[in-house]
Write a protein that holds these residues in place. Sequence first.
Motif, PDB file in Angstrom:
ATOM      1  N   GLU A  42       0.856  -1.186   0.000  1.00 32.12           N
ATOM      2  CA  GLU A  42       0.000   0.000   0.000  1.00 32.12           C
ATOM      3  C   GLU A  42       0.890   1.232   0.000  1.00 32.12           C
ATOM      4  O   GLU A  42       1.991   1.217   0.531  1.00 32.12           O
ATOM      5  CB  GLU A  42      -0.881   0.020   1.247  1.00 32.12           C
ATOM      6  CG  GLU A  42      -1.941  -1.041   1.246  1.00 32.12           C
ATOM      7  CD  GLU A  42      -2.848  -0.907   2.455  1.00 32.12           C
ATOM      8  OE1 GLU A  42      -2.861   0.161   3.094  1.00 32.12           O
ATOM      9  OE2 GLU A  42      -3.529  -1.884   2.754  1.00 32.12           O
ATOM     10  N   SER A  43       0.366   2.277  -0.549  1.00 30.92           N
ATOM     11  CA  SER A  43       1.102   3.529  -0.575  1.00 30.92           C
ATOM     12  C   SER A  43       1.259   4.064   0.843  1.00 30.92           C
ATOM     13  O   SER A  43       0.335   4.025   1.644  1.00 30.92           O
ATOM     14  CB  SER A  43       0.350   4.554  -1.431  1.00 30.92           C
ATOM     15  OG  SER A  43       0.952   5.812  -1.308  1.00 30.92           O
ATOM     16  N   ASP A  44       2.453   4.550   1.174  1.00 32.38           N
ATOM     17  CA  ASP A  44       2.699   5.122   2.492  1.00 32.38           C
ATOM     18  C   ASP A  44       2.312   6.595   2.552  1.00 32.38           C
ATOM     19  O   ASP A  44       2.487   7.239   3.573  1.00 32.38           O
ATOM     20  CB  ASP A  44       4.179   4.968   2.860  1.00 32.38           C
ATOM     21  CG  ASP A  44       4.549   3.526   3.122  1.00 32.38           C
ATOM     22  OD1 ASP A  44       3.648   2.736   3.431  1.00 32.38           O
ATOM     23  OD2 ASP A  44       5.739   3.196   3.015  1.00 32.38           O
ATOM     24  N   GLU A  45       1.809   7.111   1.453  1.00 32.71           N
ATOM     25  CA  GLU A  45       1.413   8.506   1.409  1.00 32.71           C
ATOM     26  C   GLU A  45       0.174   8.738   2.250  1.00 32.71           C
ATOM     27  O   GLU A  45      -0.794   8.003   2.173  1.00 32.71           O
ATOM     28  CB  GLU A  45       1.079   8.907  -0.035  1.00 32.71           C
ATOM     29  CG  GLU A  45       2.128   9.739  -0.687  1.00 32.71           C
ATOM     30  CD  GLU A  45       1.708  10.125  -2.084  1.00 32.71           C
ATOM     31  OE1 GLU A  45       0.654  10.749  -2.242  1.00 32.71           O
ATOM     32  OE2 GLU A  45       2.454   9.772  -3.002  1.00 32.71           O
ATOM     33  N   TRP A  46       0.208   9.758   3.061  1.00 34.86           N
ATOM     34  CA  TRP A  46      -0.957  10.121   3.857  1.00 34.86           C
ATOM     35  C   TRP A  46      -1.767  11.152   3.081  1.00 34.86           C
ATOM     36  O   TRP A  46      -1.274  12.235   2.780  1.00 34.86           O
ATOM     37  CB  TRP A  46      -0.535  10.707   5.199  1.00 34.86           C
ATOM     38  CG  TRP A  46      -0.082   9.666   6.148  1.00 34.86           C
ATOM     39  CD1 TRP A  46       1.206   9.269   6.374  1.00 34.86           C
ATOM     40  CD2 TRP A  46      -0.909   8.863   6.984  1.00 34.86           C
ATOM     41  NE1 TRP A  46       1.230   8.267   7.308  1.00 34.86           N
ATOM     42  CE2 TRP A  46      -0.054   7.999   7.696  1.00 34.86           C
ATOM     43  CE3 TRP A  46      -2.272   8.782   7.200  1.00 34.86           C
ATOM     44  CZ2 TRP A  46      -0.529   7.071   8.612  1.00 34.86           C
ATOM     45  CZ3 TRP A  46      -2.742   7.860   8.111  1.00 34.86           C
ATOM     46  CH2 TRP A  46      -1.886   7.025   8.807  1.00 34.86           C
ATOM     47  N   THR A  47      -2.977  10.792   2.756  1.00 34.46           N
ATOM     48  CA  THR A  47      -3.880  11.737   2.113  1.00 34.46           C
ATOM     49  C   THR A  47      -4.927  12.148   3.136  1.00 34.46           C
ATOM     50  O   THR A  47      -5.106  11.492   4.164  1.00 34.46           O
ATOM     51  CB  THR A  47      -4.581  11.094   0.902  1.00 34.46           C
ATOM     52  OG1 THR A  47      -5.376   9.996   1.365  1.00 34.46           O
ATOM     53  CG2 THR A  47      -3.576  10.601  -0.127  1.00 34.46           C
ATOM     54  N   TRP A  48      -5.619  13.215   2.860  1.00 32.31           N
ATOM     55  CA  TRP A  48      -6.671  13.667   3.777  1.00 32.31           C
ATOM     56  C   TRP A  48      -7.736  12.593   3.949  1.00 32.31           C
ATOM     57  O   TRP A  48      -8.264  12.390   5.039  1.00 32.31           O
ATOM     58  CB  TRP A  48      -7.297  14.970   3.299  1.00 32.31           C
ATOM     59  CG  TRP A  48      -6.409  16.146   3.542  1.00 32.31           C
ATOM     60  CD1 TRP A  48      -5.742  16.883   2.612  1.00 32.31           C
ATOM     61  CD2 TRP A  48      -6.047  16.690   4.812  1.00 32.31           C
ATOM     62  NE1 TRP A  48      -4.988  17.851   3.221  1.00 32.31           N
ATOM     63  CE2 TRP A  48      -5.158  17.755   4.572  1.00 32.31           C
ATOM     64  CE3 TRP A  48      -6.366  16.366   6.126  1.00 32.31           C
ATOM     65  CZ2 TRP A  48      -4.612  18.504   5.620  1.00 32.31           C
ATOM     66  CZ3 TRP A  48      -5.817  17.124   7.156  1.00 32.31           C
ATOM     67  CH2 TRP A  48      -4.960  18.176   6.886  1.00 32.31           C
ATOM     68  N   GLU A  49      -8.018  11.872   2.890  1.00 35.69           N
ATOM     69  CA  GLU A  49      -9.029  10.819   2.965  1.00 35.69           C
ATOM     70  C   GLU A  49      -8.590   9.718   3.932  1.00 35.69           C
ATOM     71  O   GLU A  49      -9.387   9.231   4.730  1.00 35.69           O
ATOM     72  CB  GLU A  49      -9.315  10.227   1.582  1.00 35.69           C
ATOM     73  CG  GLU A  49     -10.023  11.159   0.632  1.00 35.69           C
ATOM     74  CD  GLU A  49      -9.078  12.149  -0.050  1.00 35.69           C
ATOM     75  OE1 GLU A  49      -7.841  11.957  -0.023  1.00 35.69           O
ATOM     76  OE2 GLU A  49      -9.585  13.146  -0.591  1.00 35.69           O
ATOM     77  N   LYS A  50      -7.325   9.320   3.858  1.00 35.98           N
ATOM     78  CA  LYS A  50      -6.823   8.285   4.760  1.00 35.98           C
ATOM     79  C   LYS A  50      -6.830   8.766   6.210  1.00 35.98           C
ATOM     80  O   LYS A  50      -7.155   8.012   7.122  1.00 35.98           O
ATOM     81  CB  LYS A  50      -5.399   7.873   4.369  1.00 35.98           C
ATOM     82  CG  LYS A  50      -5.328   6.963   3.182  1.00 35.98           C
ATOM     83  CD  LYS A  50      -3.892   6.522   2.968  1.00 35.98           C
ATOM     84  CE  LYS A  50      -3.778   5.602   1.778  1.00 35.98           C
ATOM     85  NZ  LYS A  50      -2.391   5.162   1.564  1.00 35.98           N
ATOM     86  N   ILE A  51      -6.455  10.012   6.416  1.00 37.39           N
ATOM     87  CA  ILE A  51      -6.423  10.565   7.769  1.00 37.39           C
ATOM     88  C   ILE A  51      -7.827  10.609   8.361  1.00 37.39           C
ATOM     89  O   ILE A  51      -8.047  10.176   9.496  1.00 37.39           O
ATOM     90  CB  ILE A  51      -5.785  11.971   7.762  1.00 37.39           C
ATOM     91  CG1 ILE A  51      -4.303  11.862   7.386  1.00 37.39           C
ATOM     92  CG2 ILE A  51      -5.956  12.652   9.118  1.00 37.39           C
ATOM     93  CD1 ILE A  51      -3.632  13.187   7.107  1.00 37.39           C
ATOM     94  N   VAL A  52      -8.784  11.105   7.590  1.00 33.81           N
ATOM     95  CA  VAL A  52     -10.162  11.184   8.075  1.00 33.81           C
ATOM     96  C   VAL A  52     -10.714   9.786   8.341  1.00 33.81           C
ATOM     97  O   VAL A  52     -11.357   9.551   9.371  1.00 33.81           O
ATOM     98  CB  VAL A  52     -11.047  11.956   7.063  1.00 33.81           C
ATOM     99  CG1 VAL A  52     -12.510  11.835   7.417  1.00 33.81           C
ATOM    100  CG2 VAL A  52     -10.626  13.412   7.013  1.00 33.81           C
ATOM    101  N   HIS A  53     -10.443   8.853   7.447  1.00 39.78           N
ATOM    102  CA  HIS A  53     -10.902   7.476   7.633  1.00 39.78           C
ATOM    103  C   HIS A  53     -10.322   6.892   8.916  1.00 39.78           C
ATOM    104  O   HIS A  53     -11.034   6.248   9.700  1.00 39.78           O
ATOM    105  CB  HIS A  53     -10.519   6.617   6.435  1.00 39.78           C
ATOM    106  CG  HIS A  53     -10.910   5.193   6.551  1.00 39.78           C
ATOM    107  ND1 HIS A  53     -12.226   4.780   6.523  1.00 39.78           N
ATOM    108  CD2 HIS A  53     -10.172   4.074   6.736  1.00 39.78           C
ATOM    109  CE1 HIS A  53     -12.270   3.469   6.676  1.00 39.78           C
ATOM    110  NE2 HIS A  53     -11.031   3.020   6.810  1.00 39.78           N
ATOM    111  N   ARG A  54      -9.044   7.112   9.162  1.00 37.19           N
ATOM    112  CA  ARG A  54      -8.391   6.606  10.386  1.00 37.19           C
ATOM    113  C   ARG A  54      -8.986   7.248  11.632  1.00 37.19           C
ATOM    114  O   ARG A  54      -9.194   6.580  12.648  1.00 37.19           O
ATOM    115  CB  ARG A  54      -6.891   6.861  10.304  1.00 37.19           C
ATOM    116  CG  ARG A  54      -6.125   6.333  11.472  1.00 37.19           C
ATOM    117  CD  ARG A  54      -6.137   4.816  11.493  1.00 37.19           C
ATOM    118  NE  ARG A  54      -5.371   4.375  12.645  1.00 37.19           N
ATOM    119  CZ  ARG A  54      -5.760   3.454  13.492  1.00 37.19           C
ATOM    120  NH1 ARG A  54      -6.879   2.808  13.309  1.00 37.19           N
ATOM    121  NH2 ARG A  54      -5.029   3.134  14.519  1.00 37.19           N
ATOM    122  N   LEU A  55      -9.296   8.540  11.570  1.00 38.84           N
ATOM    123  CA  LEU A  55      -9.911   9.208  12.716  1.00 38.84           C
ATOM    124  C   LEU A  55     -11.287   8.633  13.017  1.00 38.84           C
ATOM    125  O   LEU A  55     -11.652   8.455  14.181  1.00 38.84           O
ATOM    126  CB  LEU A  55     -10.003  10.718  12.467  1.00 38.84           C
ATOM    127  CG  LEU A  55      -8.683  11.464  12.573  1.00 38.84           C
ATOM    128  CD1 LEU A  55      -8.867  12.918  12.142  1.00 38.84           C
ATOM    129  CD2 LEU A  55      -8.136  11.407  13.987  1.00 38.84           C
TER     130      LEU A  55
END
Length: 79
Positions: A42-55
């Motif tokens: 998986e890409s190690d890039e943090w996108t806003w979508e990934k951050i919001v999903h994790r939150l």
Amino acid sequence: MKQIGAYEAKVHLSELLDQVAQGETILITKKGKPVAKMVPVESDEWTWEKIVHRLYQLRKNVKPGTPSIREMIEEGRRF
């Protein structure tokens, strides 16, 4: 998911890597028992979508009735 024996995996490693790079998951077996799984990275890039999903995932673990961070700070507790 594709299954392949350890010897075949060794012989055809570069071909298997190409398949994994295209999204395939490969289970490697030894004497018929699973020993390893090759999966795409998986890409190690943090996108806003990934951050919001994790939150949202973390928020689901908060139990009702637990004090908020603000309440803990006001009580003098550390978290």
